[in-house]
Design a protein around this motif. Sequence first.
Motif, short mmCIF file in Angstrom:
data_model
loop_
_atom_site.label_atom_id
_atom_site.label_comp_id
_atom_site.label_asym_id
_atom_site.label_seq_id
_atom_site.Cartn_x
_atom_site.Cartn_y
_atom_site.Cartn_z
N ARG A 151 0.83 -1.21 0.00
CA ARG A 151 0.00 0.00 0.00
C ARG A 151 0.86 1.26 0.00
N LEU A 152 1.99 1.24 0.73
CA LEU A 152 2.89 2.40 0.73
C LEU A 152 3.46 2.64 -0.67
N ALA A 153 3.93 1.58 -1.31
CA ALA A 153 4.52 1.72 -2.66
C ALA A 153 3.48 2.27 -3.63
N TRP A 154 2.27 1.78 -3.51
CA TRP A 154 1.21 2.23 -4.44
C TRP A 154 0.78 3.65 -4.16
N HIS A 155 0.63 4.03 -2.89
CA HIS A 155 0.21 5.41 -2.59
C HIS A 155 1.32 6.41 -2.89
N ALA A 156 2.57 5.98 -2.81
CA ALA A 156 3.68 6.85 -3.20
C ALA A 156 3.62 7.15 -4.70
N SER A 157 3.12 6.17 -5.47
CA SER A 157 3.15 6.24 -6.94
C SER A 157 1.85 6.74 -7.56
N GLY A 158 0.74 6.46 -6.88
CA GLY A 158 -0.58 6.66 -7.47
C GLY A 158 -1.07 8.10 -7.51
N THR A 159 -0.20 9.03 -7.15
CA THR A 159 -0.54 10.46 -7.26
C THR A 159 -0.21 11.01 -8.64
N TYR A 160 0.29 10.15 -9.53
CA TYR A 160 0.74 10.65 -10.83
C TYR A 160 -0.40 11.18 -11.69
N ASP A 161 -0.12 12.29 -12.34
CA ASP A 161 -1.06 12.90 -13.29
C ASP A 161 -0.32 13.05 -14.61
N LYS A 162 -0.76 12.29 -15.63
CA LYS A 162 0.00 12.27 -16.89
C LYS A 162 -0.07 13.61 -17.62
#
Length: 288
Positions: free
Chosen positions: A46-57
């Motif tokens: 969950r940490l790895a995903w929440h660190a990454s999932g803020t991306y806006d292309k």
Amino acid sequence: AGWYFYSNETTPSWKKVNYNSVYKDIAGLLEDEDYDDGSYGPVFVRLAWHASGTYDKKTRTGGSDGGTIRHTAEAGHGANNGLEHARDRLEPLKKQYPNISYADLYTLAGVVAVQELGGPTVRWRPGREDKTEADCTPDGRLPDAAQGADHVRDIFYRMGFNDQEIAALVGAHALGRCHTSRSGFDGPWNASPTSFTNFFYTELLNSTWVPKKWNGPFQYVDKESGQFMMLPADMAFKKDSEFRKYVEKYAADQDAFFEDFAKAFSKLLELGVKFPEDAPVYEFKTLE
Ligand code: HIF
């Protein structure tokens, strides 16, 4: 000669880290009989995903590069409640390997957890650089579990995923549990929350899901035992016919799920990252 002011040290810090050794040390932090179901693996994912999932292309902002999830401005977003357990658990490794960036450490922890809990090999590259609090993304970029398919699509299309990739990622909800103290929701998704399996899909299709009778936020429990849960956002993968095609495929074919999950999860951890040109791709060997 002799007038160079700068150090002639040219090796970038990311090259000074033995990532195979970090992998092993993260693996050594997974088990703890006093934490949750005995493993930090799920909260590392969950940490790895929440660190990454803020991306806006569109704006090319957010993502794991920068390791900004460690700063209070971003750690304090409601969606990130409880991730301090994962960060605190990993902190001694940052001391032990001062040259690893937080951004690499947190994403690598997700890879280690997926693999060591029985999931597929996830390709991973080092070279993310840490940034300051000023680089934190605004609140609201991570999904709201109370919503359905339209919202899930809005969030993951913004990152650059398609329906197949989204449906492959959601299988990670075989791992771990919801905590009333973190998200407000309650319970694990299945009986083996520390094993990476295709059970998210099989449970979603094969159990009867009914609204949980309680004072907490609206969620589902399985009718038979009442022990397992689904979020409204999870249920969208059963109700939406396009998502459901893939749910049926992954429920029937664990190998197809593992292959597609590994690709989509690796892509997630790399969103928006400007890797050094010579950053190698690691395919770590699972221990034992
Ligand atoms: Fe989760 N997720 N996630 N998630 N998640 C929770 C827990 C975990 C969503 C909401 C929640 C993904 C997508 C979505 C994991 C991994 C991934 C919780 C409970 C909520 C509310 C937090 C708590 O109370 O502790 C939503 C709405 C998503 C969009 C569909 C990813 C695909 C499944 C991207 C993903 O990899 C993991 C692992 C956990 C368990 C954490 C734990 O501490 O056990």
